[in-house]
Design an enzyme around this catalytic site. Structure first.
Site, mmCIF file in Angstrom:
data_model
loop_
_atom_site.group_PDB
_atom_site.id
_atom_site.type_symbol
_atom_site.label_atom_id
_atom_site.label_comp_id
_atom_site.label_asym_id
_atom_site.label_seq_id
_atom_site.Cartn_x
_atom_site.Cartn_y
_atom_site.Cartn_z
ATOM 1 N N CYS A 2 0.881 -1.174 0.000
ATOM 2 C CA CYS A 2 0.000 0.000 0.000
ATOM 3 C C CYS A 2 0.910 1.212 0.000
ATOM 4 O O CYS A 2 1.547 1.521 1.010
ATOM 5 C CB CYS A 2 -0.900 -0.010 1.229
ATOM 6 N N GLU A 111 -3.640 1.233 -5.939
ATOM 7 C CA GLU A 111 -2.708 0.162 -6.280
ATOM 8 C C GLU A 111 -2.459 0.214 -7.777
ATOM 9 O O GLU A 111 -3.280 0.732 -8.541
ATOM 10 C CB GLU A 111 -3.266 -1.201 -5.851
#
Length: 254
Positions: A2, A111
């Protein structure tokens, strides 16, 4: 992993889901990046008998954990994520996993899907948010680093786990999601050891998140507006050339 996330909910909404005292006002943040301050929830110190103080409180930490034993942060790798499978074994995270577990509220995270080089396709960004909307809380770790001059810096990171099938089509890792009913157990480091919360370190349910393709605006930290989360159409995939099956594979003289 992340590497970017967002928190666009109001302070009142964040305070309600975290179960903390009223938060000071803060603007929506659409592109939170490493080294920036992030809002997290931690367990409150033991309260006096009869006190009605909440058992957790909100604090700001720098995103990028620095273990207490580091001598020079400039020469230490920025730890924005920690693999949940090994966090209790690694020197950088072991103490925090035992004593300083935190919650990181977010509206979602970004992402990037990196296609194989031979495909000729470009890196594609995705905005990943709860299907039902609202706030999601990631499991994280916190350390307070003391510099040589005696100043203290609170730092933190986000725990990750192997992605579920939905997110796995984009990336092989995803943040650990802690559900509201597990907040107290996750934060209770006085009574709960890492093994007592190991069952919480699992991928989110397949239908929890939705992934929305977005532009590459999110790649630049300077871009901080809501346009970062606007959906874009995915480019058509390049078709592999197919062999010509019209002949029998033999060369023709005519």
């Amino acid at each position: 992993m992340c590497g970017r996330f967002a928190l666009t909910a109001s302070p009142e909404e964040v305070a309600e889901i975290l179960g903390v005292m009223e938060l000071e006002g803060f603007p929506p943040r659409y592109n939170i990046a490493p080294t920036q301050p992030i809002l997290v929830a931690v367990a409150s110190p033991p309260a006096e008998p009869g006190s009605n103080r909440p058992d957790r409180m909100a604090v700001l930490v720098r995103w990028g954990l620095i273990p207490s034993w580091v001598k020079d942060p400039k020469e230490f790798t920025l730890l924005i994520n920690a693999r949940s499978e090994t966090a209790n074994e690694k020197a950088s995270f072991r103490a925090a996993m035992r004593h300083r577990r935190i919650l990181v509220p977010a509206s979602g995270f970004y992402e990037w899907h990196r296609p194989p080089k031979e495909s000729g396709e470009k890196l594609q960004a995705y905005w990943i948010r709860p299907k039902s909307g609202g706030i999601v809380c990631f499991g994280g770790l916190m350390e307070t680093y003391m510099s040589k001059d005696g100043s203290e810096l609170d730092t933190g990171c986000i725990l990750t786990v192997g992605a579920n099938k939905t997110i796995g089509e984009i990336h092989d890792r995803m943040p650990v999601v802690i559900q509201p009913q597990d907040f107290s157990r996750w934060l209770d480091c006085r009574h709960g050891e890492p093994r007592d919360v190991a069952d919480l370190l699992r991928p989110a349910a397949e239908d929890y998140f939705e992934a929305i393709p977005v532009s590459d605006l999110v790649n630049k930290v300077a871009n901080v507006g809501p346009e970062l989360q606007a959906a874009v159409a995915l480019p058509p995939k390049k078709q592999k050339p197919t062999a010509d099956k019209s002949g029998d594979g033999q060369m023709s003289l005519f």
